[in-house]
Design an enzyme around this catalytic site. Structure first.
Site, PDB file in Angstrom:
ATOM      1  N   LYS A   9      21.025  -3.955   0.996  1.00  0.00           N
ATOM      2  CA  LYS A   9      21.248  -4.087  -0.443  1.00  0.00           C
ATOM      3  C   LYS A   9      22.740  -4.337  -0.743  1.00  0.00           C
ATOM      4  O   LYS A   9      23.586  -4.179   0.137  1.00  0.00           O
ATOM      5  CB  LYS A   9      20.751  -2.817  -1.140  1.00  0.00           C
ATOM      6  CG  LYS A   9      19.226  -2.609  -1.020  1.00  0.00           C
ATOM      7  CD  LYS A   9      18.767  -1.379  -1.787  1.00  0.00           C
ATOM      8  CE  LYS A   9      17.264  -1.186  -1.693  1.00  0.00           C
ATOM      9  NZ  LYS A   9      16.784  -0.064  -2.536  1.00  0.00           N
ATOM     10  N   TYR A  49      10.987  -7.065  -7.470  1.00  0.00           N
ATOM     11  CA  TYR A  49      10.605  -5.676  -7.733  1.00  0.00           C
ATOM     12  C   TYR A  49       9.574  -5.567  -8.870  1.00  0.00           C
ATOM     13  O   TYR A  49       9.475  -4.506  -9.505  1.00  0.00           O
ATOM     14  CB  TYR A  49      11.836  -4.835  -8.043  1.00  0.00           C
ATOM     15  CG  TYR A  49      12.547  -4.296  -6.811  1.00  0.00           C
ATOM     16  CD1 TYR A  49      11.907  -3.391  -5.955  1.00  0.00           C
ATOM     17  CD2 TYR A  49      13.855  -4.651  -6.511  1.00  0.00           C
ATOM     18  CE1 TYR A  49      12.540  -2.882  -4.832  1.00  0.00           C
ATOM     19  CE2 TYR A  49      14.503  -4.142  -5.387  1.00  0.00           C
ATOM     20  CZ  TYR A  49      13.838  -3.252  -4.559  1.00  0.00           C
ATOM     21  OH  TYR A  49      14.472  -2.735  -3.448  1.00  0.00           O
ATOM     22  N   THR A  91      13.449   7.622   0.331  1.00  0.00           N
ATOM     23  CA  THR A  91      14.060   6.884  -0.780  1.00  0.00           C
ATOM     24  C   THR A  91      15.286   7.602  -1.328  1.00  0.00           C
ATOM     25  O   THR A  91      16.348   6.994  -1.512  1.00  0.00           O
ATOM     26  CB  THR A  91      13.019   6.705  -1.921  1.00  0.00           C
ATOM     27  OG1 THR A  91      11.836   6.120  -1.378  1.00  0.00           O
ATOM     28  CG2 THR A  91      13.570   5.855  -3.038  1.00  0.00           C
ATOM     29  N   ASN A 112      20.838   2.872  -2.128  1.00  0.00           N
ATOM     30  CA  ASN A 112      20.415   3.508  -0.878  1.00  0.00           C
ATOM     31  C   ASN A 112      20.382   2.545   0.309  1.00  0.00           C
ATOM     32  O   ASN A 112      19.633   2.725   1.255  1.00  0.00           O
ATOM     33  CB  ASN A 112      19.078   4.236  -1.076  1.00  0.00           C
ATOM     34  CG  ASN A 112      17.988   3.311  -1.579  1.00  0.00           C
ATOM     35  OD1 ASN A 112      18.197   2.107  -1.702  1.00  0.00           O
ATOM     36  ND2 ASN A 112      16.816   3.868  -1.855  1.00  0.00           N
ATOM     37  N   HIS A 115      16.297  -1.798   1.951  1.00  0.00           N
ATOM     38  CA  HIS A 115      14.914  -1.907   1.507  1.00  0.00           C
ATOM     39  C   HIS A 115      14.046  -2.181   2.720  1.00  0.00           C
ATOM     40  O   HIS A 115      14.481  -2.874   3.643  1.00  0.00           O
ATOM     41  CB  HIS A 115      14.740  -3.072   0.518  1.00  0.00           C
ATOM     42  CG  HIS A 115      13.298  -3.416   0.270  1.00  0.00           C
ATOM     43  ND1 HIS A 115      12.542  -2.764  -0.671  1.00  0.00           N
ATOM     44  CD2 HIS A 115      12.471  -4.298   0.886  1.00  0.00           C
ATOM     45  CE1 HIS A 115      11.300  -3.252  -0.634  1.00  0.00           C
ATOM     46  NE2 HIS A 115      11.237  -4.180   0.314  1.00  0.00           N
ATOM     47  N   GLU A 126       6.427  -9.943   0.635  1.00  0.00           N
ATOM     48  CA  GLU A 126       7.894  -9.862   0.580  1.00  0.00           C
ATOM     49  C   GLU A 126       8.549 -10.847   1.545  1.00  0.00           C
ATOM     50  O   GLU A 126       9.583 -11.435   1.223  1.00  0.00           O
ATOM     51  CB  GLU A 126       8.344  -8.420   0.863  1.00  0.00           C
ATOM     52  CG  GLU A 126       7.978  -7.483  -0.280  1.00  0.00           C
ATOM     53  CD  GLU A 126       8.421  -6.045  -0.048  1.00  0.00           C
ATOM     54  OE1 GLU A 126       8.193  -5.222  -0.949  1.00  0.00           O
ATOM     55  OE2 GLU A 126       8.979  -5.732   1.027  1.00  0.00           O
TER      56      GLU A 126
HETATM   57  N1  UDP Z   1      14.795   3.875  -7.133  1.00  0.00           N
HETATM   58  C1  UDP Z   1      15.584   4.449  -8.107  1.00  0.00           C
HETATM   59  N2  UDP Z   1      15.174   5.633  -8.680  1.00  0.00           N
HETATM   60  C2  UDP Z   1      14.019   6.252  -8.328  1.00  0.00           C
HETATM   61  C3  UDP Z   1      13.204   5.665  -7.334  1.00  0.00           C
HETATM   62  C4  UDP Z   1      13.632   4.473  -6.768  1.00  0.00           C
HETATM   63  O1  UDP Z   1      16.630   3.912  -8.454  1.00  0.00           O
HETATM   64  O2  UDP Z   1      13.689   7.308  -8.869  1.00  0.00           O
HETATM   65  C5  UDP Z   1      15.224   2.607  -6.512  1.00  0.00           C
HETATM   66  C6  UDP Z   1      15.748   2.773  -5.077  1.00  0.00           C
HETATM   67  O3  UDP Z   1      16.768   1.803  -4.871  1.00  0.00           O
HETATM   68  C7  UDP Z   1      14.512   2.447  -4.265  1.00  0.00           C
HETATM   69  C8  UDP Z   1      13.901   1.322  -5.092  1.00  0.00           C
HETATM   70  O4  UDP Z   1      14.110   1.732  -6.441  1.00  0.00           O
HETATM   71  O5  UDP Z   1      14.856   2.049  -2.939  1.00  0.00           O
HETATM   72  C9  UDP Z   1      12.439   1.078  -4.877  1.00  0.00           C
HETATM   73  O6  UDP Z   1      11.734   2.306  -5.024  1.00  0.00           O
HETATM   74  P1  UDP Z   1      10.595   2.723  -4.015  1.00  0.00           P
HETATM   75  O7  UDP Z   1       9.889   3.882  -4.602  1.00  0.00           O
HETATM   76  O8  UDP Z   1       9.787   1.529  -3.651  1.00  0.00           O
HETATM   77  O9  UDP Z   1      11.431   3.253  -2.737  1.00  0.00           O
HETATM   78  P2  UDP Z   1      11.648   2.627  -1.268  1.00  0.00           P
HETATM   79  O10 UDP Z   1      10.365   1.928  -0.888  1.00  0.00           O
HETATM   80  O11 UDP Z   1      12.820   1.679  -1.361  1.00  0.00           O
HETATM   81  O12 UDP Z   1      11.943   3.806  -0.387  1.00  0.00           O
HETATM   82 MG    MG Z   2       9.273   0.535  -1.926  1.00  0.00          MG
END
Ligand code: UDP
Ligand code: MG
Length: 137
Positions: A9, A49, A91, A112, A115, A126
């Site tokens: 990212k 997204y 996450t 974080n 992805h 994706e």
């Molecule tokens: N995210 C966020 N706040 C939250 C949950 C997710 O900003 O409460 C962001 C974070 O960058 C995360 C992305 O949204 O990686 C996508 O969320 P997802 O639940 O799909 O998590 P991931 O699959 O990336 O672990």
């Molecule tokens: Mg995700």
């Protein structure tokens, strides 16, 4: 062999973590089948997204994801989807296990570093979002 999509990212690129992340993939026996750097527009980040469009963090997340260059990769391995998720960590970096990318480098639940696709169907869509069949080697 399974394939999954990985993104370093904008925070990961800005903080010069590209080499560190790729090193972890390679040392885990994951093969990189495709890779490129690009800068998503806001519209492209929203499309990528779209699954999260009803979530409260959608606006902020898509602004962040379009804030600078990213590195996108197709990773290939037996069980690549889960292997990548294991290397990434939870996450929320506060919940991520020691030794995972997010535990070691993330600064924020949003910023974080990485992805990774979460299931076979999402991996397919994706990967197709970023790469054509001809771009995978
Ligand atoms: N995210 C966020 N706040 C939250 C949950 C997710 O900003 O409460 C962001 C974070 O960058 C995360 C992305 O949204 O990686 C996508 O969320 P997802 O639940 O799909 O998590 P991931 O699959 O990336 O672990
Ligand atoms: Mg995700």
């Amino acid at each position: 062999m399974e394939r999954t999509l990985s993104i370093i990212k904008p925070d990961g690129v800005r903080r010069a973590l590209v080499g560190e992340v790729i090193k972890r993939f390679e040392q885990a026996g994951i093969r990189i089948a495709a890779m490129k750097m690009l800068h998503l527009s806001r519209e492209q980040a929203k499309a990528f997204y779209a699954v999260h469009r009803e979530r409260p963090f959608y606006d902020s997340l898509t602004e962040f994801m379009s804030s600078g260059p990213i590195v996108v990769m197709v990773l290939e391995a037996d069980g690549a989807i889960q292997k990548n998720r294991d290397l990434m960590g939870a996450t929320n970096f506060k919940d991520a296990a020691p030794g995972t990318i997010r535990h070691d480098f993330a600064t924020d639940i949003e910023q974080n570093v990485v992805h990774g696709s979460d299931a076979p169907a999402t991996a397919l869509t994706e990967i197709a979002f970023f790469f054509s069949a001809l771009e995978m080697v």
